[in-house]
Structure formats: structure tokens, C-alpha cells
Design an enzyme around this catalytic site. Structure first.
Site, PDB file in Angstrom:
ATOM      1  N   THR A   1       0.849  -1.185   0.000  1.00  0.00           N
ATOM      2  CA  THR A   1       0.000   0.000   0.000  1.00  0.00           C
ATOM      3  C   THR A   1       0.887   1.238   0.000  1.00  0.00           C
ATOM      4  OG1 THR A   1      -0.170   0.064   2.427  1.00  0.00           O
ATOM      5  CG2 THR A   1      -1.847  -1.203   1.225  1.00  0.00           C
TER       6      THR A   1
ATOM      7  N   GLY B   1       7.556   2.783  -0.368  1.00  0.00           N
ATOM      8  CA  GLY B   1       6.696   1.778  -0.980  1.00  0.00           C
ATOM      9  C   GLY B   1       7.162   1.412  -2.373  1.00  0.00           C
TER      10      GLY B   1
ATOM     11  N   TYR C   1       1.189  11.975  15.444  1.00  0.00           N
ATOM     12  CA  TYR C   1       1.908  11.087  14.532  1.00  0.00           C
ATOM     13  C   TYR C   1       2.533   9.914  15.288  1.00  0.00           C
ATOM     14  CZ  TYR C   1       5.754   9.468  11.553  1.00  0.00           C
ATOM     15  OH  TYR C   1       6.641   8.694  10.847  1.00  0.00           O
TER      16      TYR C   1
END
Length: 254
Positions: free
Chosen positions: A16, A23, A154
Site C-alpha cells: 500500500t 513503498g 503522529y
């Protein structure tokens, strides 16, 4: 970690947030080592460009990893075309840095959705597709291991996925499925460059024992290792890929 061109021969992998940064670097690594790779992303133009780079053993499926509808569509497409998954890299995520007092409810849900909800439901929706002995890797953060100013939201989402890896490792062990996480330090990606000037990048690099920020390819090597059979006895662990940021103090800072 040197590249092994056959570690993922015949394997089907899902990444993803696979259209850029860590990624995309991981997609390149797995394809180079024999895998067929499905990548997802919200921007179809970027996704198509990434697939063009990766070649014939790559498929791009547009979608939002935080949308259950999109994830169900993704799982159905993978089931129809490939029938199974052997590797999942739950990588989609964002950086979000602001003082806790300035976080709005809308921002809270935005960050939680992308960084935690997306990882959780990506794994949930693909579980029926996972082969026995499959591997899941979740992208966490060095912030899990260290308090970082203006990063409460975060860091909390990354702590959530860090613990998710450990608890799912226990839950999925009877199927032989391993679950680990990687915690990158400062990594040179398009998102990092968009947030930090060249001077800021150099400044943070100086706080790392390695004397520099890392590359997306270095994170990809770590993900490939954890997803491979070479890590068959590694489960429920977090692998820091941070150049020594957390554990070593550069001589220049002493």
C-alpha cells in the site's frame, strides 16, 4: 543486505502507498527478486507511472487504504487475478507534525485514518488471501522509540501499528504467518524533501551516527529481508532502519 534475485520467485506481494518513496523502492526490490507486486495509491497518474517503471510483474490498483470499500475492492481484485497473497507491506502513511494543542478533531481523524486505520484494515481485508507461511510487514517509525516534539499525534499512530505487529504476530502464528514492523529514521523520500529544505535535511543528518539521512532503498532492503524466508524465525519484532539515530550518539555531538 545484498540482493538475492530469487528469494521471491513465484510470490505475490501487496504494497500500500506503493507509488513513491519507501513503498515504490520496496516494489522495485521485490520485483527484482522475482515477485509479482500489486501496488496501491490514491493518485492514479502516479500509480500508472510507477507501474510503468516496475514492468510486467506489477499491477496498480487505485484506492485509498483508509477506505474499507476500496480495500474490499482491492481484495476482490487480487482474489480474482492471483488467488492469494504471500507478502503484505502495509506502508501507506503520512507525516503530521504540529503541537498537541493545535490538533483539531478533523486532523486527528485524518492522521489516525491514514496511519493506523489503513494498516489495520488492509491486513484484516487481506487475511483470507494470505497463504500459510506468509509475511506481513508494517511501516512504523523511529518516533515509536523516542519522544519527538510536535509529533504527539503522529507518534501515537505509529506506536499503534508497532503494537499491532506484535499482537498480530501472536494471533496469526497458528497459521505460520509472521508479522513484523520496520521503523525508519530520517529517510530521503519525496515526502521528506517536500517537508524539509536541503539545509534542514543536512541538519537532521548530522544527528545520525551514520552522518546522513537514509535512502528508500535501504528501507526496502530491510522490508525484503523481513518478508523473506531468511527471516523465518523473526516474528513480532521491530527493525530500526535509522543509521544509529536512536542507539548511537555521533562523535560530533559529544
Amino acid at each position: 543486505m545484498t540482493q538475492n534475485s530469487s528469494r521471491f520467485d513465484g510470490k505475490i506481494a501487496l504494497i500500500t502507498g506503493g507509488s513513491s518513496g519507501m513503498g515504490l523502492a520496496t516494489a522495485h526490490r521485490l520485483v527484482a527478486e522475482g515477485a509479482t507486486v500489486i501496488i496501491t495509491g490514491r493518485d492514479k497518474t502516479r500509480l500508472d507511472a510507477a507501474v510503468a517503471q516496475l514492468g510486467d510483474r506489477a499491477l496498480g490498483i487505485p484506492g485509498d487504504a483508509a477506505s474499507l470499500t476500496d480495500l474490499e475492492t482491492l481484495a476482490a481484485a487480487i482474489r480474482e487475478q492471483y488467488g492469494r497473497l504471500d507478502v503484505v507491506f502495509a506502508n501507506a502513511g503520512i507525516g503530521a507534525f504540529q503541537a498537541a494543542q493545535d490538533v483539531t478533531e478533523a486532523e486527528f481523524y485524518r492522521v489516525v485514518d491514514i496511519n493506523f486505520k489503513a494498516a489495520f484494515f488492509t491486513i484484516q481485508k487481506t487475511l483470507p488471501l494470505l497463504s500459510d507461511q506468509a509475511a506481513i510487514v508494517i511501516n512504523a517509525s523511529f518516533a515509536v522509540h523516542r519522544g519527538v516534539s510536535d509529533a504527539a499525534l503522529y507518534s501515537a499512530t505509529k506506536a499503534a501499528v508497532h503494537n499491532l505487529a506484535r499482537t498480530l504476530a501472536a494471533e496469526l502464528a497458528p497459521r505460520g504467518i509472521r508479522v513484523n514492523s520496520v521503523s525508519p529514521g530520517y529517510i530521503d523520500t519525496p515526502a521528506f524533501r517536500a517537508e524539509a529544505s536541503a539545509e534542514a535535511q543536512a541538519a537532521v543528518g548530522a544527528t545520525v551516527a551514520a552522518g546522513r539521512v537514509g535512502t528508500a532503498e535501504e528501507v526496502a532492503a530491510a522490508v525484503a529481508f523481513l518478508a523473506s524466508g531468511e527471516a523465518s524465525y523473526i516474528n513480532g519484532q521491530d527493525l530500526l532502519v535509522d543509521g544509529g539515530l536512536i542507539s548511537a550518539i555521533p562523535a560530533a555531538m559529544l
